[in-house]
Design a protein around this motif. Structure first.
Motif, PDB file in Angstrom:
ATOM      1  N   ARG A  17       0.512  -0.821  -0.518  1.00 47.62           N
ATOM      2  CA  ARG A  17       0.254  -0.077  -0.318  1.00 47.62           C
ATOM      3  C   ARG A  17       1.116   1.202  -0.134  1.00 47.62           C
ATOM      4  N   LEU A  18       0.645   1.993  -0.701  1.00 51.61           N
ATOM      5  CA  LEU A  18       1.138   3.316  -0.656  1.00 51.61           C
ATOM      6  C   LEU A  18      -0.575   5.004  -0.203  1.00 51.61           C
ATOM      7  N   CYS A  19       0.136   5.457   0.208  1.00 52.44           N
ATOM      8  CA  CYS A  19      -0.659   6.787   1.219  1.00 52.44           C
ATOM      9  C   CYS A  19       0.114   7.786   1.262  1.00 52.44           C
ATOM     10  N   GLY A  20      -0.415   8.527  -0.505  1.00 52.86           N
ATOM     11  CA  GLY A  20      -0.150   9.651  -0.803  1.00 52.86           C
ATOM     12  C   GLY A  20      -1.045  10.861  -0.277  1.00 52.86           C
ATOM     13  N   GLU A  21      -0.906  12.114  -0.375  1.00 53.50           N
ATOM     14  CA  GLU A  21      -1.421  13.545  -0.134  1.00 53.50           C
ATOM     15  C   GLU A  21      -2.286  13.737  -1.165  1.00 53.50           C
ATOM     16  N   THR A  22      -3.459  14.735  -0.548  1.00 56.25           N
ATOM     17  CA  THR A  22      -4.601  14.914  -1.913  1.00 56.25           C
ATOM     18  C   THR A  22      -5.169  16.130  -1.220  1.00 56.25           C
ATOM     19  N   VAL A  23      -5.730  16.674  -1.523  1.00 51.87           N
ATOM     20  CA  VAL A  23      -7.146  17.135  -1.016  1.00 51.87           C
ATOM     21  C   VAL A  23      -8.759  16.795  -0.809  1.00 51.87           C
ATOM     22  N   ASP A  24      -9.482  17.734  -0.247  1.00 49.73           N
ATOM     23  CA  ASP A  24     -10.416  17.302  -0.290  1.00 49.73           C
ATOM     24  C   ASP A  24     -11.570  17.594  -0.909  1.00 49.73           C
TER      25      ASP A  24
END
Lengths: 525, 448
Positions: free
Chosen positions: B291-298
């Motif tokens: 698994r990879l966790c990534g940054e984004t926006v809501d």
């Protein structure tokens, strides 16, 4: 069949301007920056003695530049993680109706027992003579698993369900090789969990997909058509991913064995039949068990799990290293190397090799055995019955407003719905799930299994009281009515009440940012 | 039963609502001759007190590492774990949460994973890290498969300094996936020439440093030689604390770094659960397992986090996935990241220095004993000693005297006479002068 999985398209941003605050905090919901934005390299929350000067032996390989790690004092650390924790849903908070995941209550006695120093503070490679109680515990859990499944042998070392699948398929491959055969195909129902084909492919098999028939089960005639001398195995989930018991599993097993192939059973849904039926009686050759599903070890945000695999007589010799044998005097030892294994007869004598360093997930063994001993034979049977009862209760209370995918007969521990009831409403399964979040519920499993469109797989587990189920049912009914009545805003803008609003997952994939990096202005200094 | 909220009245009412008269009517799909009529042959339900008592009996039969002078390593190390760590991971919201597939209600898990991934990338000197593998050994096996996928070459060259059980795991997985392995023999004296084994068919070279026997390896020349032929360098590290003292594998040119993270935040636990660290270069990220966790926006444009690049994984890609891994080591990652946050740069560097100092002190003491030689000139917190006689016997005798003195190499590499007199010895910050004296005294007695 829906081949697209879940949609991840972003939606229009919605403004939330009610009573803005200076901090951006909203009462108990506190905004928490990244560790790298609040920590400092010279701060530490651990006091260590000064090493002093001494002649080192690092041969010129000393680190000569900073790592770039931030540090926090103890109080800052507590605050950072406590604040983060408050942004999570958890079983301890409410129902987690995730089909296929079995989110039952995680008893705290499990945690206490796992932390006994005699289990937690022992090294896997200290002399075996110094850890007889640990070896006995693993053997005791192995015994309980063998009795519950009616199988003669078990591999304890796989670290999770998928790892257990790998172990089982490796054993099948080894058994075929020992027979001098090289079969290349594995049959996998199209409703199978993705780990099944991924596992078979990882060790070089070609996958042949078996369609589900209209009632959601596998047709033995279709299996028979697909069997040949080139088929190594079938990987069948039972109860299956539609929440149904494969009622012709015995016929399927017989056909598979007739063709000289093996029956791998994906035991992810074992929770429905513990104490009610034994996989060994159904013709299974090997089956992995998810201790973090069926036997209550905590999910911990994604792990750790444990995936022991039970084996039939036919596959017993191929059990991986390490495994436990009982000496003549009743004491036990762990067989750790292939040299030791070839001196054995019976279980593990042709061991397939090692799945992992050390002995397996001891911490999860202690937790699972604690749970099993607490329930006992009668409790475990009651738990399975309650799990099946709860799922059927939910199914029957929702199937007038929502579309149950297979409603001809009872389901097992989980009930499958599809998005037929949302047709023409403009609301998708995804939107429906996000609106559940606003109501204080973690959504059910979405878009799995792939055999129905917009799947919603609901598994309440035996841990829910009737009152909890009644409120859940009432809420789902209200949501279903809302969708039908055209209340689109309730769904397309959801979730409205969470620490973050609908997350743009498309953007996360399109331009992946997988770590923090110092902002340009800092880097330039 | 305390875990089951339904009462008999509830059950009756629910059965009636469903429209059946008894629970077995819901099990109608189970062939009637296979449905069990009796309870399975196991004990009946027990209260907490009884279970507690029964398990304590088993626990108390074991020699607890913290109760004796303790020098056992070999891929799992005893370190001090601050009380804060275990307290925080037991918070309901972390302990009983699921995989963060619904990001709006999982930002706690997701942000801590993003921080974890960053820490791992920094420690290993690499560009990107995943959200964990089961452990170091399975991570190493996956790294070899990843190298095959990236280079489309068939052979992996495995150093003789690799932990023997890690080697066995790689041999097992590679055997079934049909790739070739060249495993150099066990290398206690660090004499191997791995560079000469690299050729145009090599997908990767795999080197453990600090090695199983304790040796430190400069990876730079090996990285250069590998890259010159288009092969990759996979570095394996079994003691995460060593990152605090040594040049990172990334700096030295590694393409994939796999490590066992157990030392930080996670106790010995008789071998599991542990946590596999896996890091690589940005350009290889789509071939990375796990698994990879990534940054984004809501939807409001606020920064947040989500699992991402799932098209690599089994639930999307199925038989074309980079790995079959699903559940990984979530809570162990959290323990790791909390402990690493508490340590910080200064704390980790100091901790590493302490470990090295304690190993140097112990090595000096043991080397001074008649008949005992330290055969590892350069090490971090683990080294190998040569003893006169069977190492396995000596370890048992030391245990009888209340000292857990290390691992006889023959336990992991049986049937090799040249390894029978070797013991791998670890020293960490938990050892003090009294422990070291106790070891030296006991060993002297055993050998006399």
């Amino acid at each position: 069949m829906n081949r697209e999985g879940r949609p991840t398209a972003p939606i229009m941003p919605v403004e939330h301007n009610d009573h803005p605050t200076f901090t951006g905090n909203r009462g108990l919901q506190i905004e928490e920056p990244l560790l790298f934005e609040i920590g400092r390299p010279e701060v530490s929350g651990v006091d260590l003695e000064e090493p002093g000067e001494f002649a080192g032996h690092l041969d010129g390989l000393e680190r000569d530049r900073d790592i770039g790690l931030p540090g926090l004092s103890e109080p800052e650390t507590m605050r950072h993680y406590v604040r983060l924790s408050q942004k999570n849903y958890a079983i301890d908070m409410g129902i987690y109706p995730l089909g296929s995941c079995t989110m039952k209550h995680n008893p705290r006695l499990n945690e206490k027992m796992a932390r006994l120093p005699g289990f937690g503070d022992i090294h896997p490679l200290q002399p075996q003579s110094t850890v007889p109680g640990a070896i006995e515990l693993i053997d005791k859990l192995a015994h309980w698993l063998k009795v519950l499944t009616g199988m003669p042998a078990v591999a304890m070392s796989p670290k999770a369900g998928a790892h257990g699948e790998l172990c089982g398929m490796m054993a099948i491959s080894a058994a075929l090789k020992a027979r001098g055969e090289n079969r290349t195909i594995v049959l996998v129902p199209e409703s199978a969990h993705g780990t099944n084909p991924a596992t078979a492919a990882a060790i070089g098999y070609k996958i042949r997909s078996i369609p589900a028939r209209d009632d959601g089960t596998v047709d033995p005639a279709v299996v028979q058509e697909n069997l040949s001398s080139d088929v190594a195995a079938i990987m069948l989930t039972n109860p299956n991913t539609c929440g149904l018991f494969e009622r012709e599993v015995v016929e399927i097993a017989e056909a598979v064995h007739e063709a000289g192939a093996y029956f791998y059973c994906d035991g992810a849904n074992f929770t429905a039949i513990v104490g009610k039926a034994k996989p060994g009686d159904l013709g299974v050759d090997c089956m992995h068990i998810n201790l973090h599903k069926t036997f209550s070890t905590p999910h911990g945000g994604g792990g750790p799990g444990a995936g022991p695999v039970v084996f039939s007589e036919a596959l017993m010799p191929f059990v991986p290293l390490p495994y436990i044998v009982t000496n003549d005097d009743g004491s036990r030892r762990i067989i750790e190397t292939s040299t030791q294994a070839t001196n054995q007869s019976g279980e593990g004598s042709q061991s397939l090799g090692r799945m992992t360093a050390f002995h397996g997930q001891m911490g999860m063994f202690v937790r699972a055995l604690t749970y099993m001993m607490s329930h006992g034979a009668d409790g475990m049977r009651q738990a399975s019955e309650d799990a099946v009862l709860n799922a059927n209760y939910v199914r029957v209370c929702l199937n007038d407003l929502m579309s149950a995918a297979f409603d001809e007969g009872p389901c097992m521990h989980e009930a499958l719905f599809d998005d037929t009831f949302l047709k023409g409403t403009g609301v998708t399964t995804l939107d429906f799930a996000k609106a559940m979040i606003d109501e204080g519920y973690h959504p059910m499993t979405m878009y799995f299994p792939l055999v129905v469109h917009g799947a919603m797989l609901i598994e309440p587990t035996e841990s829910e009281s009737k009152a909890s189920l009644d409120l859940f049912i009432a809420t789902m009914r209200d949501l279903a009515m809302g969708a039908r009545n055209g209340d689109v805003e309730r769904f397309s803008g959801a979730p409205h009440h969470t620490p973050v609003k609908r997350v743009d997952e498309t953007r996360a994939a399109r331009s992946p940012v997988l770590r923090w990096t110092p902002p340009l202005s800092e880097a330039a200094e | 039963m305390r875990y089951l909220p339904l009462t008999d009245a509830d059950r009756q009412s629910m059965l009636a609502k469903i429209g059946v008269s008894k629970i077995d009517d819901l099990f109608v799909d189970v062939p009637s001759d296979k449905l069990l009529n009796e309870l399975v042959d196991l004990p009946l339900t027990s209260g907490e007190m009884e279970v507690d008592r029964a398990l304590r009996v088993l626990a108390e039969k074991n020699v607890v590492a913290g109760s004796v002078p303790f020098f056992v390593g070999g891929g799992a190390y005893r370190h001090h774990i601050p009380a804060t760590v275990d307290h925080l991971i037991q918070r309901s919201e972390f302990l009983t949460a699921y995989t963060p597939y619904q990001p709006e209600i999982s930002q706690g898990t997701l942000q801590s994973l993003f921080e974890f991934q960053t820490q791992v990338a920094l420690l290993t000197g690499m560009e990107v890290a995943n959200a964990s593998m089961y452990d170091g050994s399975t991570g190493a096996a996956e790294a070899v498969l990843m190298a095959h996928r990236l280079t489309k070459r068939n052979k992996a060259v495995i150093s003789g300094g690799l932990h023997p059980q890690y080697r066995a795991v790689i041999e097992n997985l590679s055997g079934y996936s049909g790739h070739d392995l060249e495993c150099l023999p066990g290398d206690p004296y660090s004499r191997e020439d791995i560079i000469s084994r690299i050729d145009g068919d090599t997908a990767c070279v795999l080197v453990q440093t600090p090695g199983f026997y304790g040796h430190l390896t400069d990876l730079e020349p090996i990285a250069e030689a590998a890259h010159a032929t288009g092969a990759l360098l996979v570095a394996v590290v079994t003691e995460t604390v060593s990152f605090g003292a040594l040049k990172s594998p990334g700096e030295m040119g590694a393409d994939i770094v796999v490590a066992e993270g157990q030392s930080i935040g996670n106790g010995l636990n008789f071998g599991g659960p542990y946590v596999g660290l896996f890091a690589t270069r940005q350009k290889y990220v789509r071939q990375m397992p796990g698994r990879l966790c990534g940054e984004t926006v809501d939807a409001d444009g606020k920064r947040c986090f989500a699992l991402t690049l799932s098209t690599r994984e089994q639930h999307i890609r199925r038989e074309k996935a980079t790995s079959n891994i699903c559940t990984n080591s979530g809570l162990c990652c959290l323990a790791f990241t909390i402990h690493m946050s508490l340590l910080g740069e200064a704390g980790l560097r100091k901790l590493a220095k302490l470990n090295h100092r304690n190993a140097v002190r112990l090595a000096e003491k043991l080397d001074a004993i008649d008949g005992v030689d330290v055969i590892t000139p350069h090490f971090f917190n683990e080294f190998t000693i040569r003893v006169p006689g069977s190492a396995a016997d000596i370890i048992e005798k030391l245990a009888a005297k209340g000292v857990l003195g290390g691992i006889p190499v023959s336990r992991l590499e049986p049937g090799q006479p040249n390894l029978e007199n070797l013991i791998v010895v670890a020293a960490t910050e938990v050892n003090n002068d009294a422990d070291r004296d106790a070891y030296a005294d006991a060993l002297t007695e055993v050998l006399s």
